[in-house]
Design an enzyme around this catalytic site. Structure first.
Site, PDB file in Angstrom:
ATOM      1  N   ILE A 184       0.836  -1.210   0.000  1.00 20.18           N
ATOM      2  CA  ILE A 184       0.000   0.000   0.000  1.00 20.18           C
ATOM      3  C   ILE A 184       0.865   1.254   0.000  1.00 20.18           C
ATOM      4  CG2 ILE A 184      -1.621   1.376   1.391  1.00 20.18           C
ATOM      5  CD1 ILE A 184      -3.019  -1.183   2.168  1.00 20.18           C
ATOM      6  N   HIS A 444       7.462 -11.676 -30.734  1.00 24.51           N
ATOM      7  CA  HIS A 444       8.450 -10.590 -30.758  1.00 24.51           C
ATOM      8  C   HIS A 444       7.849  -9.378 -31.448  1.00 24.51           C
ATOM      9  CE1 HIS A 444      12.234  -8.498 -31.104  1.00 24.51           C
ATOM     10  NE2 HIS A 444      11.964  -8.263 -32.380  1.00 24.51           N
TER      11      HIS A 444
HETATM   12  P1  FAD Z   1     -13.123  -7.620   2.046  1.00 21.36           P
HETATM   13  O1  FAD Z   1     -12.902  -7.225   0.652  1.00 21.36           O
HETATM   14  O2  FAD Z   1     -12.498  -6.820   3.112  1.00 21.36           O
HETATM   15  O3  FAD Z   1     -14.698  -7.643   2.242  1.00 21.36           O
HETATM   16  C1  FAD Z   1     -15.286  -7.893   3.465  1.00 21.36           C
HETATM   17  C2  FAD Z   1     -16.672  -7.291   3.471  1.00 21.36           C
HETATM   18  O4  FAD Z   1     -17.367  -7.757   4.617  1.00 21.36           O
HETATM   19  C3  FAD Z   1     -16.688  -5.775   3.569  1.00 21.36           C
HETATM   20  O5  FAD Z   1     -17.480  -5.232   2.542  1.00 21.36           O
HETATM   21  C4  FAD Z   1     -17.291  -5.497   4.936  1.00 21.36           C
HETATM   22  O6  FAD Z   1     -18.070  -4.315   4.966  1.00 21.36           O
HETATM   23  C5  FAD Z   1     -18.163  -6.710   5.122  1.00 21.36           C
HETATM   24  N1  FAD Z   1     -18.467  -7.033   6.523  1.00 21.36           N
HETATM   25  C6  FAD Z   1     -17.598  -7.147   7.550  1.00 21.36           C
HETATM   26  N2  FAD Z   1     -18.237  -7.534   8.673  1.00 21.36           N
HETATM   27  C7  FAD Z   1     -19.544  -7.641   8.340  1.00 21.36           C
HETATM   28  C8  FAD Z   1     -20.692  -8.024   9.053  1.00 21.36           C
HETATM   29  N3  FAD Z   1     -20.650  -8.403  10.351  1.00 21.36           N
HETATM   30  N4  FAD Z   1     -21.879  -8.022   8.399  1.00 21.36           N
HETATM   31  C9  FAD Z   1     -21.952  -7.670   7.090  1.00 21.36           C
HETATM   32  N5  FAD Z   1     -20.880  -7.320   6.366  1.00 21.36           N
HETATM   33  C10 FAD Z   1     -19.694  -7.321   6.978  1.00 21.36           C
HETATM   34  N6  FAD Z   1      -5.483  -7.262  -3.303  1.00 21.36           N
HETATM   35  C11 FAD Z   1      -5.123  -7.716  -4.520  1.00 21.36           C
HETATM   36  O7  FAD Z   1      -5.151  -8.936  -4.755  1.00 21.36           O
HETATM   37  N7  FAD Z   1      -4.745  -6.861  -5.513  1.00 21.36           N
HETATM   38  C12 FAD Z   1      -4.684  -5.532  -5.315  1.00 21.36           C
HETATM   39  O8  FAD Z   1      -4.334  -4.784  -6.222  1.00 21.36           O
HETATM   40  C13 FAD Z   1      -5.022  -5.027  -4.047  1.00 21.36           C
HETATM   41  N8  FAD Z   1      -4.979  -3.712  -3.801  1.00 21.36           N
HETATM   42  C14 FAD Z   1      -5.356  -3.238  -2.575  1.00 21.36           C
HETATM   43  C15 FAD Z   1      -5.277  -1.868  -2.343  1.00 21.36           C
HETATM   44  C16 FAD Z   1      -5.642  -1.354  -1.128  1.00 21.36           C
HETATM   45  C17 FAD Z   1      -5.561   0.136  -0.886  1.00 21.36           C
HETATM   46  C18 FAD Z   1      -6.125  -2.230  -0.103  1.00 21.36           C
HETATM   47  C19 FAD Z   1      -6.576  -1.682   1.218  1.00 21.36           C
HETATM   48  C20 FAD Z   1      -6.200  -3.589  -0.320  1.00 21.36           C
HETATM   49  C21 FAD Z   1      -5.798  -4.111  -1.559  1.00 21.36           C
HETATM   50  N9  FAD Z   1      -5.829  -5.476  -1.822  1.00 21.36           N
HETATM   51  C22 FAD Z   1      -5.441  -5.942  -3.048  1.00 21.36           C
HETATM   52  C23 FAD Z   1      -6.262  -6.443  -0.822  1.00 21.36           C
HETATM   53  C24 FAD Z   1      -7.723  -6.851  -1.089  1.00 21.36           C
HETATM   54  O9  FAD Z   1      -8.536  -5.708  -1.072  1.00 21.36           O
HETATM   55  C25 FAD Z   1      -8.192  -7.850  -0.044  1.00 21.36           C
HETATM   56  O10 FAD Z   1      -7.301  -8.938   0.023  1.00 21.36           O
HETATM   57  C26 FAD Z   1      -9.579  -8.358  -0.382  1.00 21.36           C
HETATM   58  O11 FAD Z   1     -10.500  -7.315  -0.462  1.00 21.36           O
HETATM   59  C27 FAD Z   1     -10.053  -9.378   0.648  1.00 21.36           C
HETATM   60  O12 FAD Z   1     -11.312  -9.826   0.302  1.00 21.36           O
HETATM   61  P2  FAD Z   1     -12.353 -10.365   1.382  1.00 21.36           P
HETATM   62  O13 FAD Z   1     -13.544 -10.786   0.607  1.00 21.36           O
HETATM   63  O14 FAD Z   1     -11.692 -11.348   2.244  1.00 21.36           O
HETATM   64  O15 FAD Z   1     -12.685  -9.130   2.319  1.00 21.36           O
HETATM   65  P1  NAD Z   2       2.217  -4.907   4.013  1.00 21.93           P
HETATM   66  O1  NAD Z   2       2.267  -6.037   4.956  1.00 21.93           O
HETATM   67  O2  NAD Z   2       2.350  -5.137   2.568  1.00 21.93           O
HETATM   68  O3  NAD Z   2       3.359  -3.850   4.369  1.00 21.93           O
HETATM   69  C1  NAD Z   2       3.478  -3.312   5.650  1.00 21.93           C
HETATM   70  C2  NAD Z   2       4.887  -2.795   5.778  1.00 21.93           C
HETATM   71  O4  NAD Z   2       4.968  -2.048   6.957  1.00 21.93           O
HETATM   72  C3  NAD Z   2       5.939  -3.904   5.869  1.00 21.93           C
HETATM   73  O5  NAD Z   2       6.973  -3.646   4.975  1.00 21.93           O
HETATM   74  C4  NAD Z   2       6.372  -3.843   7.313  1.00 21.93           C
HETATM   75  O6  NAD Z   2       7.705  -4.244   7.495  1.00 21.93           O
HETATM   76  C5  NAD Z   2       6.167  -2.372   7.610  1.00 21.93           C
HETATM   77  N1  NAD Z   2       5.985  -2.077   9.029  1.00 21.93           N
HETATM   78  C6  NAD Z   2       5.310  -2.784   9.952  1.00 21.93           C
HETATM   79  N2  NAD Z   2       5.389  -2.173  11.142  1.00 21.93           N
HETATM   80  C7  NAD Z   2       6.122  -1.054  10.964  1.00 21.93           C
HETATM   81  C8  NAD Z   2       6.558  -0.009  11.812  1.00 21.93           C
HETATM   82  N3  NAD Z   2       6.262  -0.007  13.113  1.00 21.93           N
HETATM   83  N4  NAD Z   2       7.295   0.997  11.289  1.00 21.93           N
HETATM   84  C9  NAD Z   2       7.620   0.994   9.959  1.00 21.93           C
HETATM   85  N5  NAD Z   2       7.239   0.027   9.117  1.00 21.93           N
HETATM   86  C10 NAD Z   2       6.496  -0.980   9.605  1.00 21.93           C
HETATM   87  O7  NAD Z   2       0.867  -4.126   4.381  1.00 21.93           O
HETATM   88  P2  NAD Z   2       0.119  -2.943   3.638  1.00 21.93           P
HETATM   89  O8  NAD Z   2       0.975  -2.318   2.619  1.00 21.93           O
HETATM   90  O9  NAD Z   2      -0.484  -2.120   4.705  1.00 21.93           O
HETATM   91  O10 NAD Z   2      -1.040  -3.728   2.892  1.00 21.93           O
HETATM   92  C11 NAD Z   2      -1.989  -4.503   3.658  1.00 21.93           C
HETATM   93  C12 NAD Z   2      -2.433  -5.711   2.896  1.00 21.93           C
HETATM   94  O11 NAD Z   2      -3.172  -5.325   1.758  1.00 21.93           O
HETATM   95  C13 NAD Z   2      -1.258  -6.527   2.443  1.00 21.93           C
HETATM   96  O12 NAD Z   2      -1.337  -7.787   3.055  1.00 21.93           O
HETATM   97  C14 NAD Z   2      -1.405  -6.673   0.981  1.00 21.93           C
HETATM   98  O13 NAD Z   2      -1.342  -8.010   0.579  1.00 21.93           O
HETATM   99  C15 NAD Z   2      -2.772  -6.103   0.654  1.00 21.93           C
HETATM  100  N6  NAD Z   2      -2.601  -5.257  -0.541  1.00 21.93           N
HETATM  101  C16 NAD Z   2      -2.287  -5.872  -1.709  1.00 21.93           C
HETATM  102  C17 NAD Z   2      -2.046  -5.114  -2.829  1.00 21.93           C
HETATM  103  C18 NAD Z   2      -1.694  -5.803  -4.090  1.00 21.93           C
HETATM  104  O14 NAD Z   2      -1.893  -6.993  -4.185  1.00 21.93           O
HETATM  105  N7  NAD Z   2      -1.167  -5.102  -5.076  1.00 21.93           N
HETATM  106  C19 NAD Z   2      -2.119  -3.731  -2.771  1.00 21.93           C
HETATM  107  C20 NAD Z   2      -2.410  -3.137  -1.554  1.00 21.93           C
HETATM  108  C21 NAD Z   2      -2.659  -3.918  -0.445  1.00 21.93           C
END
Ligand code: FAD
Ligand code: NAD
Length: 465
Positions: A184, A444
């Site tokens: 992130i 290519h």
């Molecule tokens: P979520 O997507 O978190 O969905 C859970 C849902 O449950 C939510 O809508 C929530 O409101 C709902 N919920 C929770 N509790 C309740 C309840 N009690 N009742 C009803 N609803 C509830 N992953 C990638 O693979 N590629 C990426 O490019 C990527 N980019 C990311 C960028 C960012 C900024 C962030 C934050 C994450 C990114 N991720 C990415 C990670 C990805 O978003 C998550 O791994 C994924 O959304 C997980 O899916 P999930 O279905 O487990 O949960």
């Molecule tokens: P992350 O686990 O990718 O990175 C967190 C980073 O923070 C690590 O490098 C860790 O060493 C560092 N960190 C932890 N504690 C710290 C501290 N006290 N001070 C300084 N650095 C510290 O987590 P994220 O970037 O927050 O993303 C969260 C999750 O969302 C990830 O598990 C990732 O898989 C998912 N995500 C995925 C994508 C993607 O697939 N492209 C994009 C965004 C998020």
């Protein structure tokens, strides 16, 4: 009271995919989502909006830095219209989440808007817009995750923010301090760097993207440094304070000296935590782990046999496609099938530019487990395709078994690596050797030629270096 074969709690890429697969397999299915839009973190405040902003900011950077070289002159100054950029991102999100509404209707899945909480192992209370109680023979917990923080940080959501706020800022930060050099931090850090912010990455470990192959961290660090990011590795953040419109971050560096960062925004991106608030798992008797994840067995079944859990709320990588695979696995398990997921073959991608993508074992993991391996790598700059688009940073590295030549890991950084990694996944799924890839024709000029060349380098040597 409405009765269902399956109730899914949470509509992210885990939950909504699970619901579709359950419906496809003939089960009467309900999905409960507390927000008014479906799609969870990924579609609303994660994967999709972050990629929309990465694309927009990439266009801007190209216009400012590269158009002239391409022979494109823009009369006047190229300016960022942040309001429009954020509005376009929101349109992309709205269209995508609207698509999930359509899929729910198409598959005759009942959608309930409200918080789902267990009454017992077969009954769920919905609180909110569609308040009711339902009975479900099976339940899939897909409640995802929320940003985590550090105990001493007060996320005020204005200046000290998480990814959710960073996706809708009203101004471009002058100096964005990013705590955490993970996925992130790097993706959103790059968005604002391209738009003109100074960006300081403050990372606890000695390298960015510390869970990926070391060679990828090194190359991406080089690119970020060249782009004038301030990279601060091995820094232990100890305080984050807001002083008026300024944020002051204090950290101890490797030598134990205190370092101070002053910026107008601080993005806290130190990971995410599993989310089960309000779910009342105790009423169903479902156990959580010490880390707050829902505890599951290899079939993603909890200790209560008719309740399953998937995605970010269970162990493993927090990735959208991992959550979706698990959704399919659970739906098919409930339907009596015997599905399987090979977690080693779930690719990981960072959507910076150059993109970073990997599948299988890292070189560090192979060393740790004592597996003898061969390495072949190939630099992107040696490709005609890379020179044509001036995307010369990066490489493809293939790790293969020393004796059998089976591919054990593929690690790449470069233009379109996010799409290219699919070739490695297919190859590894079919247990291909490096020689198999080396002998396949790759069009290519394409970036994928770097994969073929890296595979050749595992054997007798690449052709073009
Ligand atoms: P979520 O997507 O978190 O969905 C859970 C849902 O449950 C939510 O809508 C929530 O409101 C709902 N919920 C929770 N509790 C309740 C309840 N009690 N009742 C009803 N609803 C509830 N992953 C990638 O693979 N590629 C990426 O490019 C990527 N980019 C990311 C960028 C960012 C900024 C962030 C934050 C994450 C990114 N991720 C990415 C990670 C990805 O978003 C998550 O791994 C994924 O959304 C997980 O899916 P999930 O279905 O487990 O949960
Ligand atoms: P992350 O686990 O990718 O990175 C967190 C980073 O923070 C690590 O490098 C860790 O060493 C560092 N960190 C932890 N504690 C710290 C501290 N006290 N001070 C300084 N650095 C510290 O987590 P994220 O970037 O927050 O993303 C969260 C999750 O969302 C990830 O598990 C990732 O898989 C998912 N995500 C995925 C994508 C993607 O697939 N492209 C994009 C965004 C998020």
């Amino acid at each position: 009271m409405s009765k269902y074969d399956v109730a899914v709690i949470g509509s992210g890429p885990g939950g909504y995919v699970a619901a579709i697969r359950c419906a496809q397999l003939g089960m009467k299915t309900a999905i409960i989502e507390k927000y008014s839009t479906l799609g969870g973190t990924c579609l609303n405040v994660g994967c999709i909006p972050s990629k929309a902003l990465l694309d927009s900011s990439h266009h801007y950077e190209d216009a400012v830095k590269h158009f002239e070289e391409h022979g494109i002159d823009i009369p006047g100054e190229v300016k960022v219209n942040l309001k429009q950029m954020i509005a376009r991102k929101q349109t992309v999100v709205d269209t995508t989440t609207g698509g999930i509404d359509f899929l729910m209707k198409k598959n005759k899945i009942d959608v309930y808007e409200g918080v789902g909480s267990f009454i017992d192992a077969t009954h769920i209370k919905v609180t909110g817009k569609d308040a009711t109680e339902i009975e479900a023979a099976n339940t899939i917990i897909a409640t995802g995750s929320k940003p985590s923080s550090l105990p001493f940080i007060n996320i005020d959501k204005e200046r000290i923010i998480t990814s959710t706020e960073a996706l809708k800022l009203k101004e471009i930060p002058k100096h964005l301090i990013v705590i955490g050099g993970g996925v992130i931090g790097l993706e959103l850090g790059q968005v604002y760097k391209r738009l003109g912010a100074e960006v300081s990455i403050v990372e606890y470990m000695d390298r960015i993207i510390p869970t990926m192959d070391k060679a990828l961290s090194k190359e991406l660090n080089k690119v970020f440094k060249k782009a004038k990011f301030k990279m601060n590795m091995s820094h232990k953040v100890k305080s984050v304070e807001r002083v008026g419109d300024e944020v002051v971050v204090k950290a101890d560096n490797k030598k134990g000296e205190e370092v101070e960062f002053r910026g107008d925004y601080c993005l806290v991106s130190v990971g995410r935590r599993p989310y089960t608030d309000g779910l009342n798992v105790e009423a169903a008797g479902v156990k959580l782990t010490d880390r707050g994840q829902v505890e599951t067995n290899a079939h993603l079944q909890t200790n209560v046999s008719n309740i399953y859990a998937i995605g970010d709320v269970v162990k493993g990588a927090m990735l959208a496609h991992k959550a979706s695979e698990e959704g399919v696995l659970v739906a098919e398990t409930i339907a009596g099938q015997k599905p399987h997921i090979d977690y080693n073959l779930i690719p990981g991608v960072v959507y910076t530019w150059p993109e970073v993508a990997a599948v299988g074992k890292t070189e560090e993991e192979l060393k740790d487990t004592g597996i003898a391996y061969k390495v072949g790598s190939f630099p992107m700059r040696a490709l005609g395709r890379s020179r044509a688009s001036m995307d010369i940073d990066g490489f493809v590295k293939i790790l293969a078994d020393e004796k059998t030549d089976e591919i054990l890991g593929v690690h790449m950084i470069g233009a379109r690596a996010a799409d290219m990694i699919a070739e490695a996944v297919v190859a590894m799924e079919y247990r291909a050797s490096a020689e198999d890839i080396a002998r396949m024709s790759h069009a290519h000029p394409t970036f994928t030629e770097a994969i073929k060349e890296a595979a050749l380098a595992v054997g007798d040597g690449a052709l073009h270096v």
